[in-house]
Enzyme design. Structure first.
Site, PDB file in Angstrom:
ATOM      1  N   ASP A   1       3.328   1.483  -8.832  1.00 44.28           N
ATOM      2  CA  ASP A   1       4.363   1.147  -7.854  1.00 44.28           C
ATOM      3  C   ASP A   1       4.276  -0.306  -7.406  1.00 44.28           C
ATOM      4  O   ASP A   1       3.469  -0.658  -6.547  1.00 44.28           O
ATOM      5  CB  ASP A   1       4.233   2.100  -6.659  1.00 44.28           C
ATOM      6  CG  ASP A   1       5.355   1.964  -5.658  1.00 44.28           C
ATOM      7  OD1 ASP A   1       6.193   1.057  -5.827  1.00 44.28           O
ATOM      8  OD2 ASP A   1       5.391   2.761  -4.703  1.00 44.28           O
TER       9      ASP A   1
ATOM     10  N   GLN B   1       1.731   6.416  -8.319  1.00 50.36           N
ATOM     11  CA  GLN B   1       1.281   5.522  -7.250  1.00 50.36           C
ATOM     12  C   GLN B   1       0.655   4.238  -7.784  1.00 50.36           C
ATOM     13  O   GLN B   1       0.890   3.157  -7.242  1.00 50.36           O
ATOM     14  CB  GLN B   1       0.287   6.247  -6.345  1.00 50.36           C
ATOM     15  CG  GLN B   1       0.928   7.267  -5.425  1.00 50.36           C
ATOM     16  CD  GLN B   1      -0.092   7.957  -4.539  1.00 50.36           C
ATOM     17  OE1 GLN B   1      -1.299   7.868  -4.779  1.00 50.36           O
ATOM     18  NE2 GLN B   1       0.375   8.641  -3.519  1.00 50.36           N
TER      19      GLN B   1
ATOM     20  N   TYR C   1      11.419   6.835   1.687  1.00 46.29           N
ATOM     21  CA  TYR C   1      12.078   5.679   2.281  1.00 46.29           C
ATOM     22  C   TYR C   1      12.861   6.108   3.518  1.00 46.29           C
ATOM     23  O   TYR C   1      13.255   7.258   3.661  1.00 46.29           O
ATOM     24  CB  TYR C   1      13.057   5.050   1.282  1.00 46.29           C
ATOM     25  CG  TYR C   1      12.389   4.413   0.096  1.00 46.29           C
ATOM     26  CD1 TYR C   1      11.868   3.126   0.164  1.00 46.29           C
ATOM     27  CD2 TYR C   1      12.282   5.096  -1.112  1.00 46.29           C
ATOM     28  CE1 TYR C   1      11.256   2.544  -0.929  1.00 46.29           C
ATOM     29  CE2 TYR C   1      11.676   4.522  -2.214  1.00 46.29           C
ATOM     30  CZ  TYR C   1      11.167   3.237  -2.115  1.00 46.29           C
ATOM     31  OH  TYR C   1      10.563   2.669  -3.198  1.00 46.29           O
TER      32      TYR C   1
ATOM     33  N   SER D   1       4.978  -1.020  -3.549  1.00 43.42           N
ATOM     34  CA  SER D   1       3.856  -0.794  -2.641  1.00 43.42           C
ATOM     35  C   SER D   1       2.825  -1.908  -2.736  1.00 43.42           C
ATOM     36  O   SER D   1       2.362  -2.435  -1.710  1.00 43.42           O
ATOM     37  CB  SER D   1       3.195   0.561  -2.931  1.00 43.42           C
ATOM     38  OG  SER D   1       4.052   1.619  -2.575  1.00 43.42           O
TER      39      SER D   1
ATOM     40  N   ARG E   1       8.372   7.580  -6.107  1.00 45.12           N
ATOM     41  CA  ARG E   1       7.179   7.669  -5.251  1.00 45.12           C
ATOM     42  C   ARG E   1       6.613   9.077  -5.332  1.00 45.12           C
ATOM     43  O   ARG E   1       6.808   9.907  -4.453  1.00 45.12           O
ATOM     44  CB  ARG E   1       7.527   7.241  -3.831  1.00 45.12           C
ATOM     45  CG  ARG E   1       7.762   5.738  -3.772  1.00 45.12           C
ATOM     46  CD  ARG E   1       7.680   5.153  -2.393  1.00 45.12           C
ATOM     47  NE  ARG E   1       7.499   3.703  -2.473  1.00 45.12           N
ATOM     48  CZ  ARG E   1       7.527   2.909  -1.422  1.00 45.12           C
ATOM     49  NH1 ARG E   1       7.708   3.390  -0.207  1.00 45.12           N
ATOM     50  NH2 ARG E   1       7.362   1.604  -1.575  1.00 45.12           N
TER      51      ARG E   1
END
Length: 376
Positions: free
Chosen positions: A129, A126, A229, A132, A121
Site C-alpha cells: 500500500d 498492507q 476511507y 499508507s 485495503r
C-alpha cells in the site's frame, strides 16, 4: 524478465521506484534490472549503487527497450514510452482520476497499467500500500513543517525566567497521516487534540495520548466508507461539526488537516472565518492542498500568510523525505510483484478475478478495463 526503473519526470519529484535493496531482490528472483541514469540521485542513491546491486544503468531508450515491467513513482509521460513492448506492465502511482487522458494514452500504447494507489485495503495487501507508506511520512513531515513555521517552542518548558506553555496542536483527519502527525507532535511535547468523521478513530486518538474532539448524537457519525476511507457526511453532521470545530480551532496554535476522499475533491474543513479566528503566529498545514485543499486560502506549493496565520501548502510532502520515501515505496512495489511471482515462468502472474489485480489494473489489450474508472 526485464524490469526497468524510470527516472521521474514530474517537477519536484525526488523519489525513485527502486533502491539497491529491491534491485538485489529482483535479481534474486531471476529478473534483469535496468535503471535510468540519474534516477536515484535526488533520493541519495547514486548510479554506482545500482550497478553494485546488479542493475544495468543507461539512458531511457535503452532502459525501456524490451522491458517487461516498468516501475515509476508517478506516471511517466506516454510520449517517453514510445516503442514499449506490447503488454508491458507499468507499475506506479498513476493518479487515474486526475490523469484520465494519460491512462487512455497508456492503453493506446498497449501497456498494462497498474495504479498502485488503487491497492485495496485488505490484510494481504498492507505491505503493498503506497498510500499508507507515503502518508505515514507525510504526517511526520507535516509536524516538522509546522514547527519550522511556528515561532514558539512545542513542549512546555519550566525555566528560571518563567514557564513556556506547550503548543496546542489540532489534527483534522485521523488516517495514516493524521495518526503519525499525532504521534510526532506528542513526541515533540505539544498538547494534541484530533477529530475525524469516523467514530472508530476515537479509540486510536486516545491510544496516542491525544484528546478526541467529536460531534455527538448527530446522524452520520460513523463516517466509514469502503476500504476504511472517510465518506461524505450528512448536512446535519457538517453543520454540527463546523460549530464544534470553530470554537476549538480558535484556541489552537497549530492545525494539521489530512482529509481526502478518493476520486473527489478534498472536503473543505476550515473556512476563511475560522482562519481569521486564530491568533497571529498560528500555523495551519494543509496536506490535502493538491486535491483542492481542506483550508480556504491554502495555495498549492506555497506558504501564505492570512491575517497573521501562516497556511502551509507544500506539494508532494513525502518526496521531501526522498530517501526514506523511496525505500518504502520501492518495498511496496517489490512486495506487490513478488507476491504474484511464478517461479516456473520467471515473472509475476496476475490472474483475472484476483481482488488485488482487479483493483489495480487500469488497462489491458488496448482498453481501459478498471471498474472504478469505467463507472466514474
Amino acid at each position: 524478465m526485464k524490469i526497468a526503473v524510470l527516472k521521474e519526470q514530474a517537477p519536484g519529484e525526488r523519489r525513485v521506484a527502486a533502491v539497491p535493496e529491491t534491485v538485489k531482490k529482483f535479481v534474486g528472483l531471476g529478473a534483469t534490472v535496468a535503471v535510468e541514469a540519474g534516477a536515484g540521485i535526488a533520493a541519495s542513491v547514486p548510479d554506482q549503487s545500482y550497478a553494485e546491486a546488479g542493475a544495468a544503468v543507461g539512458d531511457r531508450a535503452s532502459v525501456v527497450a524490451n522491458a517487461d515491467i516498468l516501475l515509476g513513482v508517478q506516471g511517466p509521460d506516454p510520449a517517453s514510452l514510445a516503442g514499449i513492448k506490447q503488454g508491458a506492465w507499468l507499475v506506479a502511482g498513476l493518479n487515474p482520476f486526475g490523469e484520465r487522458a494519460r491512462v487512455d494514452a497508456y492503453a493506446a500504447l498497449g501497456a498494462e497499467a497498474m495504479a498502485m494507489e488503487f491497492m485495496p485495503r485488505i490484510t494481504r495487501a498492507q505491505s503493498m500500500d503506497i498510500l499508507s507508506s507515503q502518508s505515514n511520512l507525510a504526517g511526520y513531515k507535516a509536524v516538522l513543517d509546522a514547527a519550522a513555521e511556528y515561532g514558539r517552542a512545542f513542549p512546555m518548558m519550566m525555566t528560571a525566567a518563567g514557564t513556556v506553555s506547550a503548543a496546542r496542536l489540532f489534527v483534522m483527519g485521523v488516517g495514516v497521516a493524521g495518526l503519525q502527525a499525532i504521534a510526532t507532535a506528542r513526541r515533540l511535547g505539544a498538547q494534541v487534540s484530533a477529530t475525524d468523521v469516523r467514530a472508530a478513530t476515537k479509540e486510536q486518538i486516545l491510544s496516542l495520548g491525544a484528546k478526541p474532539i467529536f460531534v455527538e448524537n448527530v446522524a452520520g457519525i460513523e463516517g466509514e466508507g469502503s476500504g476504511g476511507y472517510a465518506t461524505e457526511m450528512s448536512d446535519e453532521y457538517k453543520a454540527a461539526q463546523a460549530e464544534l470545530v470553530s470554537s476549538h480551532i480558535a484556541k489552537q496554535d497549530i492545525v494539521i488537516t489530512t482529509a481526502l476522499i478518493p476520486g473527489r475533491p478534498a472536503p473543505r474543513l476550515i473556512s476563511a472565518a475560522q482562519v481569521a479566528s486564530m491568533k497571529p503566529g498560528s500555523v495551519i498545514v494543509d496536506l490535502a492542498v493538491e486535491a483542492g485543499g481542506n483550508v480556504e486560502g491554502a495555495v498549492a506549493g506555497e506558504v501564505v500568510e492570512v491575517g497573521g496565520v501562516r497556511i502551509v501548502g507544500h506539494r508532494n510532502v513525502a518526496s521531501r523525505l526522498a530517501a526514506d520515501a523511496s525505500a518504502l515505496f520501492a518495498r511496496n512495489l517489490f512486495n506487490f510483484l513478488s507476491a504474484f511471482w511464478d517461479k516456473d515462468s520467471g515473472r509475476p502472474v496476475l490472474a483475472d478475478g484476483d481482488e488485488i489485480g482487479d483493483a489495480v489494473r487500469l488497462t489491458r489489450g488496448g482498453q481501459v478495463v478498471n471498474a472504478r474508472l469505467l463507472s466514474a
